[in-house]
Design an enzyme around this catalytic site. Structure first.
Site, PDB file in Angstrom:
ATOM      1  N   ASP A  31       0.819  -1.213   0.000  1.00 61.34           N
ATOM      2  CA  ASP A  31       0.000   0.000   0.000  1.00 61.34           C
ATOM      3  C   ASP A  31       0.852   1.263   0.000  1.00 61.34           C
ATOM      4  O   ASP A  31       0.454   2.283  -0.561  1.00 61.34           O
ATOM      5  CB  ASP A  31      -0.928   0.005   1.215  1.00 61.34           C
ATOM      6  N   CYS A  81       0.772  -8.160   4.830  1.00 61.82           N
ATOM      7  CA  CYS A  81       0.387  -6.767   4.636  1.00 61.82           C
ATOM      8  C   CYS A  81      -1.117  -6.578   4.476  1.00 61.82           C
ATOM      9  O   CYS A  81      -1.887  -7.521   4.497  1.00 61.82           O
ATOM     10  CB  CYS A  81       1.183  -6.171   3.485  1.00 61.82           C
ATOM     11  N   ASP A  82      -1.494  -5.324   4.266  1.00 60.72           N
ATOM     12  CA  ASP A  82      -2.829  -4.797   4.530  1.00 60.72           C
ATOM     13  C   ASP A  82      -4.005  -5.669   4.101  1.00 60.72           C
ATOM     14  O   ASP A  82      -4.854  -6.016   4.910  1.00 60.72           O
ATOM     15  CB  ASP A  82      -2.968  -3.424   3.869  1.00 60.72           C
ATOM     16  N   LYS A  83      -4.113  -5.984   2.827  1.00 61.41           N
ATOM     17  CA  LYS A  83      -5.290  -6.702   2.346  1.00 61.41           C
ATOM     18  C   LYS A  83      -5.066  -8.197   2.291  1.00 61.41           C
ATOM     19  O   LYS A  83      -6.015  -8.967   2.099  1.00 61.41           O
ATOM     20  CB  LYS A  83      -5.694  -6.208   0.938  1.00 61.41           C
ATOM     21  N   CYS A 126       5.124  -2.478   8.091  1.00 62.43           N
ATOM     22  CA  CYS A 126       5.567  -1.176   8.604  1.00 62.43           C
ATOM     23  C   CYS A 126       5.259  -1.036  10.095  1.00 62.43           C
ATOM     24  O   CYS A 126       4.193  -1.417  10.563  1.00 62.43           O
ATOM     25  CB  CYS A 126       4.934  -0.054   7.794  1.00 62.43           C
ATOM     26  N   GLU A 152      -6.679   4.271  -0.315  1.00 64.68           N
ATOM     27  CA  GLU A 152      -6.142   4.875   0.901  1.00 64.68           C
ATOM     28  C   GLU A 152      -5.532   6.217   0.535  1.00 64.68           C
ATOM     29  O   GLU A 152      -4.914   6.349  -0.513  1.00 64.68           O
ATOM     30  CB  GLU A 152      -5.028   3.983   1.491  1.00 64.68           C
ATOM     31  N   SER A 165      -5.142   5.704   5.359  1.00 66.80           N
ATOM     32  CA  SER A 165      -4.158   4.716   5.770  1.00 66.80           C
ATOM     33  C   SER A 165      -4.199   4.520   7.278  1.00 66.80           C
ATOM     34  O   SER A 165      -4.562   5.417   8.036  1.00 66.80           O
ATOM     35  CB  SER A 165      -2.760   5.189   5.359  1.00 66.80           C
TER      36      SER A 165
END
Length: 553
Positions: A78, A119-121, A191, A442, A468
């Site tokens: 992202d 990570c995010d998704k 992150c 985002e 985000s």
């Protein structure tokens, strides 16, 4: 075993010959066959090292008497996708990830799955697939990145985004920005703040679908390798005992995840992902339930971007088990919920305690008596909007100001960089929702620029898109219905007076129902931004943010 349909019996001799083409022997075929889903790639820092994690998982599977089969799925960074058209694909990739795992696990009926995201998704996409398939499954993430160090302070990716605004405001030189750029992200891992990736990895632990430590053990530590081996060993026990996601992802588990979410002050994106996971498990999670749990759950942590601690600090302070134990002491955790340890939550956290009350506060001395996320409603968001309350300055908990309306993130960012936003303004970014974006981008660049310009205590941002997990300030997203669906946000004009009351969960515009209706009747929506390919199909099928931006059944 589930895999018997592709390996047992006279008529499966052709199938066995194909397995033997892989170099397998009968002893391996007679064991449980375990799918290992690896989202490793070379462009996402959180995924760079996942081959190491996968190898450790496969070692664990073999030690416990299983035979592993690794296959891959996609993953988007992202941060790298931020601020350009690539971000339209991020949320939309969640559905593809779930679908690809379903395809592989149904075409090759494994006895169990080990899911390796970071990570995010990717985390929610894998959990959605696990719930949909309902075969024994366990998630082991790649772990969080360590914080960077710059001039004796801890920094992260969000520090660099905010530094762009600081340079524009003359508070930082371009040379200092270049130095920060070198130090902010010191190596592999998700992150380092309580951004979306780490939020979801922590919540997968609270949900019961990952081993204790999954959310916080650093990516670069030997403990992460040991945890991965443990996940490989544990999946064989889950297969033997036939413990499936439907036994774990229950209403109690969802409530535990929400309680931990509020205590940690997680990313607002979790409000998209938890309902989507619940839906795949045959459950319903509405926004009112989120506010109900937020109202009674204290916020115990202020991790970056809300504070100066990072996920490695949370780990040393006791991690998610310590947070859950503290909440359990106040009756806020369902202790009899089953987990992938094959034990109940109460057993998992029996000996856990807070080791650093500066990082994890006690429930008797919280940062606030209510949770880190709030759902707002009003005539501007009749179906709800979300804000990371724990990252909002006290001065902005209540705010009233004139709307500055933009039909894209780029237009808003340009106005910020050109100094056209004034103190007191309410920036409105619309046509960035699931359908209008499409993909609900985002938007860390405008929120970080506001912070970098020193306006985070003076300016609010509203959007039907999303922000985000690295965002701080009065940034209110997921406004539903979105502009592209004829939501009230489409009726706004420059100068309309917008009132924000986060304490009382209100979001209003000073217009009458008749005025809103009249404006919407005469509203000219912009042309769809994407008309071909996957995103066009996604836009035609995606539902509102208030339902998790899932696809229509």
């Amino acid at each position: 075993m589930r895999s018997d349909v592709m390996k047992k019996g006279l008529e499966k001799a052709p199938h066995r010959s194909l397995f033997k083409a892989l170099g397998l022997v009968d002893e391996e075929l007679n064991r449980p066959l375990i799918g290992v889903v690896n989202s490793q790639n070379d462009i996402v820092p959180g995924h760079l090292h996942l081959d190491t994690i996968a190898n450790a998982v496969k070692d664990g599977i073999r030690m416990a008497g299983g035979t592993p089969f690794e296959f891959s799925t996609i993953g988007i960074c992202d941060g790298i996708a931020m601020g350009h058209s690539g971000m339209r694909y991020s949320l939309a990739s969640r559905e593809l990830i779930a679908d690809t795992i379903e395809v592989m696990a149904q075409a090759h009926p494994f006895d169990g799955l080990v899911l390796i995201p970071n990570c995010d998704k990717v985390v929610p996409g894998m959990l959605m697939a696990a719930a949909r398939l309902n075969i024994p499954a366990i998630l082991i993430s790649g772990g969080p990145m360590l914080a960077g160090k710059y001039r004796d302070g801890a920094v992260s990716l969000s520090s660099v985004f905010e530094a762009v605004g600081q340079v524009k405001a003359g508070r930082l030189t371009e040379q200092q920005l270049a130095e920060l750029e070198e130090e902010a992200c010191p190596g592999c891992g998700s992150c380092s703040g309580m951004f979306t990736a780490n939020s979801m990895n922590c919540l997968s632990e609270a949900l019961g679908m990952a081993l204790p430590g999954n959310g916080t053990v650093p990516a670069v530590s030997a403990a992460r390798i040991r945890l991965a081996k443990g996940a490989g060993i544990k999946i064989l026990e889950l297969v033997e005992k036939d413990i499936k996601p439907s036994d774990i992802i229950t209403e109690k588990a969802i409530e535990n995840a929400l309680a931990v979410e509020m205590a940690l002050g997680c990313s607002t994106n979790t409000v998209l992902h938890l309902p989507a996971i619940a839906r795949e498990a045959g459950l319903e999670l509405n926004l009112d339930k989120i506010n109900e749990i937020s109202a009674k759950t204290p916020n115990l942590c202020k991790l970056s971007p809300a504070g100066h601690h990072h996920v490695e600090d949370l780990h040393r302070a006791g991690g998610i088990p310590a947070v859950m134990a503290e909440l359990a002491g106040k009756g806020l955790i369902e202790g009899d919920a089953l987990t992938v340890t094959a034990h109940r939550v109460s057993e998992n956290i029996a000996h856990s305690k807070i080791l650093n009350n500066q990082v994890i506060r006690s429930a008797d001395n919280p940062h606030s008596k209510t949770g880190g996320i709030a759902i707002l409603r009003g005539n501007l968001a009749p179906e709800g909007a979300v804000v990371k309350r724990s990252a909002v300055a006290a001065e902005m908990m209540r705010h009233s100001g004139p709307a500055r309306v933009f039909n894209s993130e780029e237009d808003a960012q340009r106005a910020l960089m050109e100094g056209k936003i004034n103190k007191g303004d309410v920036i409105v970014i619309r046509y960035e929702g699931p359908k209008g974006g499409p993909g609900m981008r985002e938007m860390l660049s405008p929120t970080a620029t506001v912070a970098g310009l020193g306006l985070d205590k003076d300016v609010a941002l509203l959007t039907d898109g999303r922000f985000s997990g690295a965002t701080r300030g009065a940034s209110i997203g997921h406004i539903s219905p979105e502009a592209a669906e004829g939501g009230p946000i489409a009726a706004l004009r420059d100068g309309d007076l917008i009132s924000i009351d986060i304490e009382n969960c209100k979001l209003e515009v000073n217009l009458t129902p008749a005025e809103i209706e009249e404006r919407l009747r005469n509203c000219q929506h912009p042309e769809p931004k994407v008309k071909t390919g996957y995103l066009a199909r996604y836009a035609s099928m995606v539902t509102s943010a208030c339902t998790g931006a899932v696809l229509k059944k």
